[in-house]
Design an enzyme around this catalytic site. Structure first.
Site, mmCIF file in Angstrom:
data_model
loop_
_atom_site.group_PDB
_atom_site.id
_atom_site.type_symbol
_atom_site.label_atom_id
_atom_site.label_comp_id
_atom_site.label_asym_id
_atom_site.label_seq_id
_atom_site.Cartn_x
_atom_site.Cartn_y
_atom_site.Cartn_z
ATOM 1 N N LYS A 156 0.867 -1.188 0.000
ATOM 2 C CA LYS A 156 0.000 0.000 0.000
ATOM 3 C C LYS A 156 0.900 1.233 0.000
ATOM 4 C CE LYS A 156 -3.943 1.742 2.792
ATOM 5 N NZ LYS A 156 -4.755 1.480 4.008
ATOM 6 N N SER A 215 -10.069 -1.133 7.085
ATOM 7 C CA SER A 215 -9.464 -0.795 5.788
ATOM 8 C C SER A 215 -8.806 -1.951 5.041
ATOM 9 C CB SER A 215 -8.436 0.321 5.958
ATOM 10 O OG SER A 215 -9.078 1.557 6.043
ATOM 11 N N SER A 238 -9.700 1.522 3.042
ATOM 12 C CA SER A 238 -8.834 2.379 2.257
ATOM 13 C C SER A 238 -7.784 1.603 1.451
ATOM 14 C CB SER A 238 -8.123 3.372 3.178
ATOM 15 O OG SER A 238 -7.281 2.656 4.077
#
Lengths: 478, 473
Positions: free
Chosen positions: A65, A164, A140
């Site tokens: 990420k 997330s 996210s």
């Protein structure tokens, strides 16, 4: 090959059916192929010579990420304020994976600064759901979820502050794991809300999650909240008998007075999963939980996370590093930089966070939110004395259509849509695994266990995964 | 006319010595600008603080020296505000649960003892150093993250004199404990002062005015006096004191308005989530207590009560830890404390002062020093000889005992002196005659004896023997 399980890829590498260079090329070419349509990546990398790690991950490509610090590699947190930021140091997880011989192939899109659950707010655009591009993947950790679902990489790291990892994993039909707080070092993870932030990962099987966990877990001198090392291999404990393990689900969360056909199907799917648990010899009981506390999860989560986020992101001023908008004095520089660098949604959260921390509001808002958190965790720990884990549908819906989601609170799905934050409140290990389909979209169940008992949560999830039959699920294009 | 009593509170920031910074592995050292810093100090995204145990240990030493209560668990908080010298946008400090609370320090002003009560002492990190030039500013992050201990008094100080006495006592605590070099000129000690006035009969405190970041004790004194005068003038003219922060202008000797109450910053303190609570075990605290040196105040009491040294001399000896340590080292070899003190205070310090030297420049071993004092106490050498020996040894950088040997020791043997006196008599028959004619010749003969022996005879004994011999004539 990159859409296979780690065991299969390992075998192929070891028997020289494929080289790590070929794997990397495959991964990167898939990444490029899907980039326009799904937008998984902020950065797709060129191959670097991998280290000799002699681990199961040797030569295997993966993604991080884009809020995980990688020395010399652009790391944007999908925010304009960091759009050109190149870190000077490596996150501990990245270092460990590098040492293990795994090969980083890209940095994935997230909701700006990891704040948001839609995958639509990154500065490089919207991430789409591999199963239906009209739908969100959720966030996210949107890009990581989509990259694993598309078979670009066998695993990808993400971060989880409220849900997330586990929510996008559910929407994307892959496994998403958030371990016990402190199990994986947070050093190098761009902080959103430090007391709730967890590193975690996506993969296509519980075993693959465990392979990676065995490498990235452990104490880190750079993270005072990291747990002491434990002398246990998660992979080696996946096949333990789960007979007699006791699970519970929350009555108030599944008791919904609503005639949505979709929700009924999701609950049907959940009850089927419970039947599978029972056939494995586990006990599953419906338990009542204080409804007022459950309804307070989202508001208290917002209070705490926004408060911490305001403070954590105060370093982004354009003064010592990063994007800067010039001004007549330092205050003007900081003000203009932050005004232009953050999107409206982020600024809204910062205002909220500042508000709840203000002297005159702190007691009533921030500290009460902390008290609610404590009460919920105490109640959970009380239940964990009797039960080994909580089992729930990972979400109360399937991946939403774009445009259908607002930032407002919704009464209907309140509890089922937000219960995953319980795992962050208490730092409990929590995993979402695919459990089937509703309206052609993947749905998932979540298992949340006692703090520090990651091995048991993975063990139970692995057994259930086998029974459910979605192990290795990947969205095969065309 | 009303009489106003000044009420003063002090916040003293002291940079602690340590190898690394308070929450990072960067070196705690001045150095070239922006060379001693790490990603943690600059607040790069993703960094985490790790508490420096040495800084905690040193802070605990100070807390114990200040007679503070120590919490069972250590915790840290964030103080949030935006300024370029604060790279993270928050300072890690201790707000709700400081490392020491409710302590005190004894001071002595003009012979009067007073207890200054300490509200708390807490460990935090220093900010970066900024230089504001005409149209740009420079930032040096070397100082960012340096362990900083802030000690806050209650508003219990009533004059600038008391304030200075307290500051000196506190600085000496830092120096005695070796936790800081405590040099105000290098910014290692910085003082925030708040001043209010109250009427003699009032129990309520007046409105306080704060002056921040003063970095010399002299300036603290000036600032307090100037501010007392300003407030007195306002009150006497029937005015009202506003709660505000003012800046002391050293050049014009006055204070200027900086910001008022309405502009006060809300620091939005909350618990630092990245540092779990740290349990301070009794073992750890005791291990610190064990290595703590005896402090200035306790030593002073010991010197006067046990050694019979005057209060003034005891004060002089303990003002400087190096001197006090040296003194204690000397007497540990058996020298009389009082004689040692007399030579140090009555001679050595004067010598050093005259020659622009300080106690660290002396390389006379405590054992040699003690030997000389012992000879003096035993009457083998005179006080004057001691001074000569020291002067020669220090001037010419010769070993003290060798000088003593060459100068020779005092003659105090009665018969030896009697022999010398009789020799003088033989050599000076005229004087004997003068004596017989009723003239007082004692002084003259003493002079001759001294001249003959190079001043080595013991004057008391010589005088006594001389009287005996003259009577025999």
């Amino acid at each position: 090959m990159t859409n296979k399980l780690i065991d299969e890829i390992r075998d192929a590498l070891d028997s020289r059916l494929v080289t790590s260079d070929e794997l990397f090329d495959e991964s990167v070419s898939k990444a490029y192929k899907y980039q326009d349509k799904f937008n998984c990546f902020v950065t797709i990398l060129d191959k670097k010579k991998e280290k000799k790690g002699n681990t199961v991950l040797q030569g295997i490509p993966y993604a991080l990420k884009d809020n995980i610090s990688t020395k010399g590699i652009l790391t944007t947190a999908s925010s304009n304020i960091l759009k050109d930021y190149i870190p000077l140091y490596d996150a501990t997880v990245y270092k460990k994976l590098m040492e293990a011989g795994a090969v980083l192939m890209g940095k994935t899109v997230l909701d700006e600064l990891a704040m948001g659950g839609t995958g639509t707010t990154g500065h490089t655009g919207v991430v789409r759901n591999p199963w239906n591009e009209k739908r969100m993947i959720g966030g996210s950790s949107a890009g990581s979820a989509a990259a694993v679902a598309l078979g670009i990489v066998p695993f990808a790291l993400g971060s989880d502050t409220g849900d997330s990892i586990r929510k996008p994993a559910a929407y994307g039909g892959v496994v998403g794991y958030k371990p016990t707080y402190g199990r994986i070092s947070r050093y190098g993870l761009f902080a959103f809300a430090s007391s709730l932030d967890h590193m975690g990962l996506f993969a296509r099987s519980v075993k693959d999650v465990s392979y990676v966990m065995d490498i990235i877990k452990g104490h880190d001198d750079r993270d005072m909240t990291s747990l002491p090392d434990e002398d246990i291999s998660y992979v080696d404990n996946l096949d333990n008998d789960v007979k007699g393990k006791k699970l519970f689900y929350i009555k108030e969360a599944v008791e919904i007075d609503n005639d949505s056909e979709e929700l009924k199907l999701i609950l049907d799917n959940f009850y089927k999963a419970i039947d599978e648990c029972k056939s494995l010899g586990m006990e599953v009981v419906e338990v009542s939980f204080r409804k007022d506390l459950l309804e307070a999860i989202y508001p208290s989560y917002m209070c705490i996370s926004c408060a911490e986020a305001t403070s954590n992101n105060s370093n982004l001023t354009g003064i010592p590093f990063g994007y800067r908008v010039e001004g007549n004095n330092v205050n003007e520089i900081m003000m203009k930089t932050r005004t232009e660098g953050f999107s409206e949604l982020i600024k809204r959260r910062f205002v909220l966070g500042s508000y709840v921390l203000q002297k005159e509001n702190q007691e009533k808002l921030f500290l009460n939110a902390c008290r609610i958190r404590r009460l919920i965790v105490d109640n959970m720990n009380e239940l964990f004395k009797e039960y080994d884990a909580l089992i729930m549908p990972s979400a109360g819906d399937i991946a939403p259509l774009f445009g259908n989601v607002s930032d407002k609170l919704s009464d209907e799905y309140l509890i089922l849509g937000n219960h995953l934050a319980i795992g962050n409140f208490g730092g409990f290990p929590s995993i979402s695994i695919p459990s089937g389909f509703v309206n052609d979209m993947p749905v998932s169940v979540n298992i949340t266990g006692r703090a520090k008992e990651d091995y048991l949560v993975l063990n139970m999830a692995s057994k259930l995964e086998e029974a459910l039959g979605f192990k290795g699920q990947v969205k095969v294009d065309e | 006319m009303n009489k106003y009593i000044p009420v003063i509170g002090l916040e003293v920031h002291c940079e602690l010595k340590s190898n690394s910074k308070n929450f990072s592995t960067a070196k705690n050292d001045e150095g070239e600008a922006n060379t001693n810093l790490s990603v943690v100090d600059i607040g790069y995204p993703g960094i985490l603080p790790v508490v420096n145990k040495e800084a905690v240990r040193k802070s605990l030493m100070v807390a114990l020296a200040l007679n503070c209560e120590i919490p069972k668990r250590l915790s840290f908080d964030r103080k949030n505000y935006y300024y370029p010298d604060l790279p993270k946008g928050y300072q890690i400090t201790q707000f709700g649960n400081p490392i020491g609370t409710k302590g005190y320090v004894m001071i002595n002003v003009d012979g009067v003892e007073k207890k200054i009560t300490i509200q708390d002492t807490h460990l935090e990190e220093d900010t970066a150093n900024m230089d504001h030039l005409s149209n740009y500013s420079l930032i040096d992050y070397n100082r960012a993250g340096v362990p900083l201990l802030e000690t806050v008094t209650d508003p219990c100080i009533n004059s600038s004199k008391e304030a200075i006495a307290y500051l000196e006592a506190l600085r000496n605590i830092f120096l005695y404990l070796g936790v800081s070099d405590a040099r105000a000129d290098l910014g290692q000690i910085r003082v925030d002062v708040n001043v209010s006035l109250k009427r003699e009969k009032d129990s309520e405190l007046g409105t306080r005015v704060e002056m921040k970041n003063i970095n010399s004790f002299t300036t603290v004194k000036e600032a307090i006096d100037v501010e007392i005068k300003r407030q007195t003038d306002i009150l006497e003219a029937g005015g009202v004191i506003e709660q505000e922060t003012r800046r002391y202008d050293e050049v014009n000797k006055c204070t200027h308005f900086m910001r008022g109450k309405v502009d006060a910053i809300d620091y939005k303190y909350y618990r630092e989530p990245n540092i779990p609570e740290i349990t301070l075990t009794d073992n750890f605290i005791n291990s610190i207590k064990k290595v703590m040196p005896v402090l200035e105040y306790e030593r002073k009491i010991k010197y006067t009560n046990e050694y019979g040294i005057s209060t003034v001399d005891a004060g002089t000896l303990t003002k400087n830890k190096k001197l006090s340590d040296y003194f204690e080292d000397i007497i540990s070899y058996g020298a009389s404390p009082k004689d040692t003190s007399n030579i140090i205070v009555g001679f050595l310090l004067g010598y050093l002062n005259k020659n622009n030297k300080n106690i660290s420049d002396i390389d006379i071993t405590a054992s040699d020093f003690s030997d000389i004092i012992k000879m003096m106490t035993d009457g083998k050498i005179s006080n004057k000889q001691v001074k000569d020996i020291f002067t020669k040894s220090l001037d010419e950088n010769i070993n003290l005992l060798e000088v003593a040997k060459s100068i020779g020791t005092q003659i105090s043997d009665k018969e030896e002196i009697r022999r010398i006196i009789n020799e003088v008599f033989k050599e000076n028959t005229k004087v004997i005659e003068d004596y017989k004619n009723g003239k007082n010749v004692n002084g003259f003969i003493m002079g001759l004896v001294m001249k003959k022996t190079g001043g080595k005879v013991n004057p008391g004994i010589t005088n006594m023997v001389l009287k005996e011999e003259l009577e025999k004539l």
